[in-house]
Design a protein around this motif. Structure first.
Motif, PDB file in Angstrom:
ATOM      1  N   ASP A 267       1.776  11.101  -8.342  1.00  0.00           N
ATOM      2  CA  ASP A 267       0.683  11.682  -7.418  1.00  0.00           C
ATOM      3  C   ASP A 267      -0.277  10.615  -8.459  1.00  0.00           C
ATOM      4  O   ASP A 267      -1.597  11.052  -7.453  1.00  0.00           O
ATOM      5  CB  ASP A 267       0.838  12.987  -8.649  1.00  0.00           C
ATOM      6  CG  ASP A 267       1.684  14.010  -8.323  1.00  0.00           C
ATOM      7  OD1 ASP A 267       2.019  14.044  -8.112  1.00  0.00           O
ATOM      8  OD2 ASP A 267       1.764  15.761  -9.807  1.00  0.00           O
ATOM      9  N   GLU A 268      -0.457  10.167  -9.533  1.00  0.00           N
ATOM     10  CA  GLU A 268      -1.824   8.962  -8.666  1.00  0.00           C
ATOM     11  C   GLU A 268      -2.150   7.972  -8.165  1.00  0.00           C
ATOM     12  O   GLU A 268      -2.145   7.767  -7.867  1.00  0.00           O
ATOM     13  CB  GLU A 268      -1.732   8.282 -10.449  1.00  0.00           C
ATOM     14  CG  GLU A 268      -1.943   9.486 -11.463  1.00  0.00           C
ATOM     15  CD  GLU A 268      -3.705   9.663 -11.976  1.00  0.00           C
ATOM     16  OE1 GLU A 268      -3.904   8.836 -11.419  1.00  0.00           O
ATOM     17  OE2 GLU A 268      -3.988  10.929 -12.240  1.00  0.00           O
ATOM     18  N   ILE A 269      -0.840   7.713  -7.835  1.00  0.00           N
ATOM     19  CA  ILE A 269      -0.485   6.889  -6.236  1.00  0.00           C
ATOM     20  C   ILE A 269      -1.198   6.723  -4.935  1.00  0.00           C
ATOM     21  O   ILE A 269      -1.891   6.448  -4.585  1.00  0.00           O
ATOM     22  CB  ILE A 269       0.894   5.527  -6.487  1.00  0.00           C
ATOM     23  CG1 ILE A 269       1.102   5.422  -7.297  1.00  0.00           C
ATOM     24  CG2 ILE A 269       1.256   5.679  -5.424  1.00  0.00           C
ATOM     25  CD1 ILE A 269       0.592   4.104  -7.861  1.00  0.00           C
ATOM     26  N   LEU A 270      -0.320   8.087  -4.811  1.00  0.00           N
ATOM     27  CA  LEU A 270      -1.025   8.768  -4.361  1.00  0.00           C
ATOM     28  C   LEU A 270      -2.828   9.082  -4.038  1.00  0.00           C
ATOM     29  O   LEU A 270      -3.289   9.339  -3.185  1.00  0.00           O
ATOM     30  CB  LEU A 270      -0.030  10.076  -3.565  1.00  0.00           C
ATOM     31  CG  LEU A 270       1.269  10.215  -3.565  1.00  0.00           C
ATOM     32  CD1 LEU A 270       1.780  11.071  -2.643  1.00  0.00           C
ATOM     33  CD2 LEU A 270       1.622   9.725  -2.023  1.00  0.00           C
ATOM     34  N   LYS A 276     -12.515   7.554  -0.004  1.00  0.00           N
ATOM     35  CA  LYS A 276     -13.384   8.305  -0.112  1.00  0.00           C
ATOM     36  C   LYS A 276     -13.748   8.620   0.907  1.00  0.00           C
ATOM     37  O   LYS A 276     -14.520  10.327   0.500  1.00  0.00           O
ATOM     38  CB  LYS A 276     -14.506   7.326  -0.991  1.00  0.00           C
ATOM     39  CG  LYS A 276     -13.616   7.118  -2.728  1.00  0.00           C
ATOM     40  CD  LYS A 276     -12.912   8.570  -3.002  1.00  0.00           C
ATOM     41  CE  LYS A 276     -12.481   7.772  -4.189  1.00  0.00           C
ATOM     42  NZ  LYS A 276     -11.624   8.463  -5.503  1.00  0.00           N
ATOM     43  N   ASP A 277     -14.282   8.479   1.702  1.00  0.00           N
ATOM     44  CA  ASP A 277     -15.024   8.791   3.061  1.00  0.00           C
ATOM     45  C   ASP A 277     -14.611   9.852   4.112  1.00  0.00           C
ATOM     46  O   ASP A 277     -14.720  10.822   4.268  1.00  0.00           O
ATOM     47  CB  ASP A 277     -15.842   7.782   3.608  1.00  0.00           C
ATOM     48  CG  ASP A 277     -16.504   6.570   3.402  1.00  0.00           C
ATOM     49  OD1 ASP A 277     -16.654   7.589   1.829  1.00  0.00           O
ATOM     50  OD2 ASP A 277     -16.568   5.538   3.340  1.00  0.00           O
ATOM     51  N   SER A 278     -13.404   9.051   4.270  1.00  0.00           N
ATOM     52  CA  SER A 278     -12.580  10.439   4.857  1.00  0.00           C
ATOM     53  C   SER A 278     -11.415  11.544   4.081  1.00  0.00           C
ATOM     54  O   SER A 278     -10.887  12.771   5.331  1.00  0.00           O
ATOM     55  CB  SER A 278     -11.878   9.476   5.821  1.00  0.00           C
ATOM     56  OG  SER A 278     -10.229   8.982   5.028  1.00  0.00           O
ATOM     57  N   GLY A 279     -11.692  11.794   2.926  1.00  0.00           N
ATOM     58  CA  GLY A 279     -10.540  12.273   2.339  1.00  0.00           C
ATOM     59  C   GLY A 279      -8.831  12.102   2.555  1.00  0.00           C
ATOM     60  O   GLY A 279      -8.654  13.176   2.505  1.00  0.00           O
ATOM     61  N   LYS A 280      -8.784  11.262   3.730  1.00  0.00           N
ATOM     62  CA  LYS A 280      -6.971  11.231   3.713  1.00  0.00           C
ATOM     63  C   LYS A 280      -6.848   9.514   3.170  1.00  0.00           C
ATOM     64  O   LYS A 280      -7.649   8.923   3.455  1.00  0.00           O
ATOM     65  CB  LYS A 280      -7.475  10.925   5.276  1.00  0.00           C
ATOM     66  CG  LYS A 280      -7.668  12.289   5.842  1.00  0.00           C
ATOM     67  CD  LYS A 280      -7.540  12.659   7.522  1.00  0.00           C
ATOM     68  CE  LYS A 280      -7.767  13.868   7.812  1.00  0.00           C
ATOM     69  NZ  LYS A 280      -7.703  13.750   9.365  1.00  0.00           N
ATOM     70  N   ALA A 281      -5.479   9.324   3.218  1.00  0.00           N
ATOM     71  CA  ALA A 281      -4.594   7.804   2.892  1.00  0.00           C
ATOM     72  C   ALA A 281      -4.177   8.039   4.486  1.00  0.00           C
ATOM     73  O   ALA A 281      -3.253   7.672   5.566  1.00  0.00           O
ATOM     74  CB  ALA A 281      -3.397   8.204   2.136  1.00  0.00           C
ATOM     75  N   THR A 282      -5.345   6.845   4.833  1.00  0.00           N
ATOM     76  CA  THR A 282      -5.543   6.218   6.164  1.00  0.00           C
ATOM     77  C   THR A 282      -4.762   4.762   6.394  1.00  0.00           C
ATOM     78  O   THR A 282      -4.914   4.483   7.506  1.00  0.00           O
ATOM     79  CB  THR A 282      -7.439   5.935   6.660  1.00  0.00           C
ATOM     80  OG1 THR A 282      -7.505   4.738   5.428  1.00  0.00           O
ATOM     81  CG2 THR A 282      -7.929   7.375   6.419  1.00  0.00           C
TER      82      THR A 282
END
Length: 315
Positions: A267-270, A276-282
């Motif tokens: 959970d922490e790694i993900l 922070k800007d897009s709110g997604k794992a880009t």
């Protein structure tokens, strides 16, 4: 019949692997949820889908191997490490390249026995940190704010803190901090300093290869990156299954851990993968401005002499 079945299975496996390109991959540390996406890419056949035969070389708790150095000697083809460590290594002449930025944020914190509201509260405290490094964000922050802790160096673990031999310790939220929670039950939020909150939120885990391997096997590198991203995306969408796989890798490598710990770690790694800007794992490249700032800070604390050129290093 049983012997024939085993022979048939071996023949099928050989045929399946024939023509696939071998890639030797080394995660930066022992098998744990920090590398879950790579394990899932292997387990779900994403690497095989790309025509790769990936061999994962896992480190042991007692290992002194540095994956970035293994790249330079040609012992492995691809590895993970942190952006800071990769940048320092590149500045010292190691011809490595950042081919995939996994984490977009820092998870380095300082945990104290007493409240620490500001960085100035760390001044003069006896703070445990690792001999192997990985405390550069703290060094940058302390230099910027004129803070001078009394560093106490340790190999690994939380024993110095638990025994109160030190006032505080450097920790990662996804690792030592979770160990402290298991040991102590609860840590007041006012006893935790997050270096990212003070302007040092530089990205952490990344994937590296050597210039030689990149130039000679560019197609394999691209395939590894695509499959690894698929693996991380799968891990995020199937967390329970992923933790089960991580536990198997961990136990096979004699890593003394448990399901609850690995679930919290995942959970922490993900979470630190989320931009922070897009709110997604880009899984995008490092921001140029942030990279240049990191270069300047590393120069200021004497860890690099010449700034690393972004275009030469980030692919």
């Amino acid at each position: 019949m049983k012997k024939l079945s085993l022979a048939a299975a071996a023949l099928f496996a050989a045929i399946f692997l024939y023509g696939q390109e071998k890639v030797r991959f080394m995660p930066a540390w022992i098998p744990q949820a920090q590398f879950a996406g790579f394990y899932m890419a292997q387990e779900k056949g994403f690497y095989a889908d790309e025509g790769l035969d990936v061999e994962i070389s896992n480190l042991s708790i007692s290992s002194s191997v540095n994956p970035l150095e293994e790249l330079s000697t040609g012992n492995i083809d691809i590895c993970t490490s942190q952006l800071v460590q990769g940048t320092i290594s590149r500045s010292k002449g190691n011809p490595i390249l950042n081919i995939l930025q996994i984490a977009q944020n820092s998870s380095l914190i300082c945990v104290s026995h007493t409240p620490v509201k500001n960085l100035s509260d760390l001044d003069g405290l006896r703070i445990a940190r690792w001999k192997s490094g990985h405390g550069e964000h703290a060094d940058m922050a302390c230099r910027e704010f004129g803070v001078q802790p009394k560093w106490e160096y340790t190999l690994t673990g939380i024993n110095l803190f638990i025994s109160r031999a030190v006032d505080a310790m450097i920790a990662y939220r996804f690792s030592e901090y979770l160990q402290l929670l298991f040991a102590k039950g609860r840590i007041p939020s006012e006893n935790v300093i997050d270096f990212g909150d003070f302007g040092f939120n530089f990205p952490e885990d990344a994937v590296f290869t050597s210039e030689t391997f990149y130039n000679e096997h560019k197609d394999a590198v691209d395939k590894f990156v695509r499959a690894s991203i698929r693996g991380w995306q799968y891990a995020a969408a199937h967390r329970d299954e992923t933790v089960d796989v991580v536990m198997r890798y961990a136990l096979d490598n004699h890593n003394n851990t448990n399901h609850a710990m690995q679930k919290m770690m995942l959970d922490e790694i993900l979470d630190i993968q989320v931009d922070k800007d897009s709110g997604k794992a880009t899984f995008g490249h490092v921001d140029v401005e942030s990279f240049d700032q990191m270069n300047e800070e590393l120069s200021a604390i004497g860890l690099i002499e010449n700034p690393v050129n972004y275009k030469d290093f980030i692919k």
